[in-house]
Design an enzyme around this catalytic site. Structure first.
Site, short mmCIF file in Angstrom:
data_model
loop_
_atom_site.label_atom_id
_atom_site.label_comp_id
_atom_site.label_asym_id
_atom_site.label_seq_id
_atom_site.Cartn_x
_atom_site.Cartn_y
_atom_site.Cartn_z
N TYR A 47 0.82 -1.22 0.00
CA TYR A 47 0.00 0.00 0.00
C TYR A 47 0.85 1.27 0.00
O TYR A 47 0.32 2.37 0.08
CB TYR A 47 -0.94 0.02 1.20
CG TYR A 47 -2.14 -0.90 1.07
CD1 TYR A 47 -2.21 -1.86 0.09
CD2 TYR A 47 -3.21 -0.80 1.95
CE1 TYR A 47 -3.30 -2.70 -0.02
CE2 TYR A 47 -4.31 -1.63 1.85
CZ TYR A 47 -4.35 -2.58 0.86
OH TYR A 47 -5.45 -3.42 0.76
N LYS A 82 4.04 -13.89 5.70
CA LYS A 82 4.14 -14.76 4.50
C LYS A 82 5.62 -14.91 4.15
O LYS A 82 6.03 -14.62 3.02
CB LYS A 82 3.38 -14.11 3.34
CG LYS A 82 1.88 -14.10 3.47
CD LYS A 82 1.23 -15.47 3.31
CE LYS A 82 1.35 -15.98 1.91
NZ LYS A 82 0.72 -17.32 1.78
N ASP A 96 -12.42 -21.03 14.44
CA ASP A 96 -12.57 -20.73 15.87
C ASP A 96 -11.96 -19.35 16.16
O ASP A 96 -10.74 -19.21 16.30
CB ASP A 96 -11.83 -21.81 16.70
CG ASP A 96 -11.82 -21.48 18.18
OD1 ASP A 96 -12.55 -20.55 18.59
OD2 ASP A 96 -11.09 -22.16 18.92
N ASP A 143 -5.57 -5.28 6.15
CA ASP A 143 -6.80 -4.79 5.52
C ASP A 143 -7.75 -5.95 5.26
O ASP A 143 -8.95 -5.91 5.60
CB ASP A 143 -6.42 -4.09 4.21
CG ASP A 143 -7.54 -3.23 3.66
OD1 ASP A 143 -8.54 -3.02 4.38
OD2 ASP A 143 -7.42 -2.77 2.51
#
Ligand code: NAI
Length: 334
Positions: free
Chosen positions: A126, A173, A215, A230
């Site tokens: 972003y 990641k 959960d 986001d």
């Protein structure tokens, strides 16, 4: 004592939910907030030719606290999100989104959800560094710095400590982006050393998403990058019944801008049926930020009362009430 606060009503349903929020906050504070109304987004562009007028930025810097409705970002043609621009311009590096079940809401799939999303707000994909390399090929740069990573992680740990929370998840990641995500995780490892009393788990972002769908109590405070944060915020909104219920704050060293997670909702804008609760709960966060805990408690109490009674609810919550009707019910509850 009067408290000046910048108010940006915004676009789409923004003016409708902002008017509701002002009515409820005025009731809770006996009118002690002095609203400094400013423009941004499509509404500002129509009136001034600018998406983010200098007057608006100066008002936020002067008052140090703002609350805003959603802003429409025109699709295509190289427009950049004005929300992202405000966060970057004012260095509002921490995006804080508490996601909690409200009482009596039958449309949500889970009960007792109590999660906090702490999202880095200034970098990642972003950062908006995009360019066309050759015709038909666009490159978007993902920016990750140690400074910004440590800053958001420290914010998340301090928030967790101050709120008495015990568990932190750092979502990442690293498998597919070892350098950028690796720097974020390494920064988090360093900061975690300063908080030995806190349980910290490092979990792949995709696993966090699945864990929460199965959960929602599997995580507590989740710290993550800009894009992932986001996406996860909207998932978390879904866990408690939708975007009409989830508040948020963008916080910097000296300044904070409060806003709901939702957007301008063009499909229902102008119909007087938008749910104002997400922005009203954002105002509750804002009142706590400025030390008005009594007024914040009154706002929270009114929302919980109206939700528990369940007779005056907007369409997204399964009811038939208008924005004006739920606003009157909330003000009466105060
Ligand atoms: P959206 O959040 O505006 O709408 C998604 C769905 O949720 C729609 O069906 C809408 O009716 C519903 N919804 C959202 N808020 C609601 C509320 N308070 N009460 C009842 N229903 C509600 O997301 P979308 O459609 O992706 O974005 C529309 C515009 O909003 C775009 O221009 C986008 O750039 C902008 N946007 C602005 C944000 C901000 O200013 N912080 C955040 C997200 C989107």
């Amino acid at each position: 004592m009067q408290i000046p606060i910048t108010l940006i009503p915004g676009d789409g349903i923004g003016p409708e939910v902002s008017a509701a929020m002002v009515a409820v906050v005025d009731e809770a504070t006996d009118g002690r907030i002095v609203w400094d109304r400013q423009l941004a987004g499509a509404t500002a562009f129509e009136e001034t030719g600018e998406l983010l007028p200098l007057d608006t930025v100066e008002s936020i810097v002067r008052n140090r606290v703002a609350i805003k409705g959603p802003l429409q970002t025109p699709v295509g043609s190289g427009w950049r999100s004005i929300n992202v621009a405000i966060r970057q311009e004012l260095d509002l590096y921490a995006c804080l989104r508490p996601v909690q079940s409200l009482p009596g809401h039958s449309l949500s799939r889970y009960e007792n959800v109590d999660l906090v999303v702490v999202r880095e707000n200034t970098e990642g994909l972003y950062a908006g560094r995009e360019h066309e390399v050759v015709p038909g090929v666009v490159e978007a740069l993902k920016i990750v710095s140690r400074k910004a990573s440590e800053r958001i992680v420290r914010f998340g740990f301090e928030y967790a400590r101050n709120e008495g929370r015990k568990k932190i998840t750092v979502a990442h990641k690293t498998a597919v982006m070892p350098q950028s995500e690796g720097l974020f995780v390494d920064s988090a490892v360093r900061v975690a050393d300063e908080f030995p009393f806190m349980q910290v788990d490092f979990v792949k972002f995709d696993n966090v998403v699945m864990d929460l769908a199965l959960d929602p109590s599997s995580h507590d405070v989740i710290i993550l990058g800009n894009l992932d944060g986001d996406l996860l915020s909207d998932l978390c909104a879904g866990l408690v019944g939708g975007l009409g219920l989830v508040p948020g704050a963008n916080i910097g060293e000296t300044t904070a801008v409060f806003e709901a997670v939702h957007g301008t909702a063009p499909d229902i804008a102008g119909q007087g049926i938008a749910n104002p609760i997400a922005l009203i709960l954002s105002a509750e966060m804002m009142l706590r930020y400025v030390g008005e805990h009594g007024a914040a408690d009154r706002v929270r109490g009114a929302v919980e009362q109206v939700m528990t009674e369940g007779t005056v609810l907007t369409g997204d919550l399964g009811g038939t009430a208008t924005t004006a009707e739920i606003t009157r019910a909330l003000a009466a509850a105060i």
